[in-house]
Scaffold this motif. Sequence first.
Motif, short mmCIF file in Angstrom:
data_model
loop_
_atom_site.label_atom_id
_atom_site.label_comp_id
_atom_site.label_asym_id
_atom_site.label_seq_id
_atom_site.Cartn_x
_atom_site.Cartn_y
_atom_site.Cartn_z
N TYR A 1 -1.21 5.40 -14.34
CA TYR A 1 -1.50 6.69 -14.99
C TYR A 1 -1.44 6.58 -16.51
CZ TYR A 1 -0.85 8.72 -10.32
OH TYR A 1 -0.97 9.02 -8.99
N ASN B 1 3.55 13.98 -7.87
CA ASN B 1 3.33 12.54 -7.70
C ASN B 1 4.52 11.97 -6.93
OD1 ASN B 1 0.92 12.06 -9.77
ND2 ASN B 1 2.41 13.40 -10.76
N SER C 1 2.46 3.08 -9.97
CA SER C 1 1.61 4.25 -10.18
C SER C 1 1.78 4.81 -11.58
CB SER C 1 1.94 5.33 -9.13
OG SER C 1 1.71 4.85 -7.82
N PHE D 1 -0.15 16.37 -16.44
CA PHE D 1 -0.62 16.44 -15.06
C PHE D 1 0.05 17.64 -14.39
CE2 PHE D 1 -1.54 11.62 -14.57
CZ PHE D 1 -2.57 11.75 -15.49
N ARG E 1 -4.53 4.64 -17.74
CA ARG E 1 -5.76 5.44 -17.67
C ARG E 1 -5.79 6.52 -18.74
NH1 ARG E 1 -6.89 8.68 -12.23
NH2 ARG E 1 -5.20 9.93 -13.14
N SER E 2 -4.62 7.10 -19.07
CA SER E 2 -4.56 8.18 -20.06
C SER E 2 -4.29 7.68 -21.46
CB SER E 2 -3.46 9.17 -19.66
OG SER E 2 -3.65 9.66 -18.35
#
Length: 327
Positions: free
Chosen positions: A91, A74, A87, A70, A94-95
Amino acid sequence: MEDAQPLVPGQTKLVKAKTRRGKRYLEARAPKAIEDAKRALFLYGNQTSQVIKDVLTDLFQLKRLEGQKFTRKNENVRPFETGGETSLEFYCNRSNCPLFVLGSHSKKRPHNLVLGRMFDFRLYDALELGVDDFKAIKDFGAAGTAAQMGNKPCIIFVGEKFESVPALALAKSLLLDFFRGEQVDRINLAGIDRVVMAVAVDDTRLQLRQYAIRFKKSGTRIPRVVLTEMGPHMGLSVRRYRLPPSDMQQEAMRQPKLGKKKQKNVSSDLLDGKVGRIYMPKQNMDTLGLSKYKGTKRERRDSAREAAEARKRPKSAEQQATAPAEE
């Protein structure tokens, strides 16, 4: 891909795929007896420095085939604070990255580097390191490009502190997961072109070096091995670390039972193949219901018909005379 979303942390509903593509997606992310190479997520914190940017760039270059980076900051990613891992877990989920590398910089903790792992996309453990000394791969010139991307390195840990100090033992485990890649049974020695060395200086400091392997002529069949430093060159100091909870660690260390289940009274033979032993109780043939063949049924019908015809025939004179005497 809306029908193939994986489970999020805390979700108990099982998501089923409605398409073939979604089914393949879920099967690729499902647990396996032998896991694939662990992917790593590289991201920045609220504030960063140029040193941390160079560190993440070099580490991402070593993990490019199994990594995602990324580029934006953040603010809410704080693994060592309560609620600051939400968070980060999102992340990583999702990745599809069970490993993460977080870089940040502040006055209290300058040039801060956090390595951590996920289990079921929940924060498992984390280690916070301070970068005291750093030299990038590009500073070593041609030696920095000697290794080929995708090859497995030889990892060496020097120092007994990696076994006795909890923080350094956690650092050893994290570095092994980070550099190991995919698990294999056999490897070609010619493909090992670099060495990753970690040296424990004391209880709170370690050095990380990477060397390129070069084979020189030795006059014999075995070549002479020469190590040339290729970077990154880092001096790290341990700051904070977070060990996994006991229940999560027990769940993560659970392994499936591989191999065939032993069957009772079943063996194998080279000639007959699968051989089994069967135990039967004592049977009474008089009361046992057996299958009746058509031939036996026809014989019973013929005998029954002859008996009926014999009863219908008129009795002879001798049989009629002897009948009262028998009575």
